[in-house]
Design a protein around this motif. Structure first.
Motif, mmCIF file in Angstrom:
data_model
loop_
_atom_site.group_PDB
_atom_site.id
_atom_site.type_symbol
_atom_site.label_atom_id
_atom_site.label_comp_id
_atom_site.label_asym_id
_atom_site.label_seq_id
_atom_site.Cartn_x
_atom_site.Cartn_y
_atom_site.Cartn_z
ATOM 1 N N GLU A 1 0.843 -1.185 0.000
ATOM 2 C CA GLU A 1 0.000 0.000 0.000
ATOM 3 C C GLU A 1 0.882 1.240 0.000
ATOM 4 N N PRO A 2 0.629 2.202 -0.903
ATOM 5 C CA PRO A 2 1.442 3.420 -0.898
ATOM 6 C C PRO A 2 1.211 4.216 0.386
ATOM 7 N N HIS A 3 2.257 4.772 0.933
ATOM 8 C CA HIS A 3 2.176 5.561 2.154
ATOM 9 C C HIS A 3 2.752 6.939 1.911
ATOM 10 N N GLU A 4 2.099 7.935 2.501
ATOM 11 C CA GLU A 4 2.666 9.283 2.481
ATOM 12 C C GLU A 4 3.827 9.344 3.466
ATOM 13 N N GLU A 5 3.599 8.843 4.674
ATOM 14 C CA GLU A 5 4.610 8.806 5.724
ATOM 15 C C GLU A 5 4.848 7.347 6.107
ATOM 16 N N PRO A 6 6.094 6.962 6.354
ATOM 17 C CA PRO A 6 6.344 5.578 6.757
ATOM 18 C C PRO A 6 5.696 5.295 8.114
ATOM 19 N N THR A 7 5.134 4.107 8.237
ATOM 20 C CA THR A 7 4.544 3.710 9.515
ATOM 21 C C THR A 7 5.621 3.093 10.392
ATOM 22 N N GLU A 8 5.326 3.014 11.680
ATOM 23 C CA GLU A 8 6.279 2.401 12.611
ATOM 24 C C GLU A 8 6.498 0.937 12.248
ATOM 25 N N GLN A 9 5.417 0.264 11.851
ATOM 26 C CA GLN A 9 5.527 -1.150 11.474
ATOM 27 C C GLN A 9 6.405 -1.301 10.228
#
Length: 135
Positions: free
Chosen positions: A96-104
């Protein structure tokens, strides 16, 4: 793929097959005994197969991250005279494209990086043991 090699820090030349003649010459006019050349070739081939497996697994992961329609769109829009003309292809660990990286996602990247470092360390240690055996 070159992208996979770059992501893992593996030189594509390191996974090319090499003939026995590659291992029989130490330098200009310096031949290597056949039994030693054979051991060198076996060591190289084991390393090569190991790297190919890692590259294969990473390649399938990378392919799973890229949406095919996005990829086609990228190349349709790409103008080699103006590289910024094409849209970016979003890559993420979970597809899934993300604007900000997630902690996971960051944790997954850290874990993958840690495993890569461990594999590199094991490879260096194996090469050192091999070099010691040659002496």
């Amino acid at each position: 793929s070159v992208l996979t090699s770059l992501r893992l820090g593996i030189n594509p030349m390191d996974v090319q097959q090499r003939p026995m003649s590659h291992f029989t010459i130490e330098g200009p006019g310096i031949a290597v005994p056949e039994h030693l050349a054979k051991r060198r070739q076996e060591f190289f081939e084991n390393q090569r197969q190991s790297k190919l497996k890692v590259l294969h697994d990473e390649y399938h992961e990378v392919c799973g991250l890229i949406d095919f329609d996005q990829l086609v769109s990228f190349f349709r829009q790409y103008d080699h005279n103006n590289p910024s003309s094409a849209n970016a292809i979003n890559l993420s660990l979970d597809g899934e494209p993300h604007e900000e990286p997630t902690e996971q996602g960051l944790e997954q990247k850290r874990e993958k990086f840690r495993k890569t470092l461990e594999a590199k360390k094991r490879e260096i240690e194996k090469r050192l043991r091999y070099a010691e055996d040659l002496q």
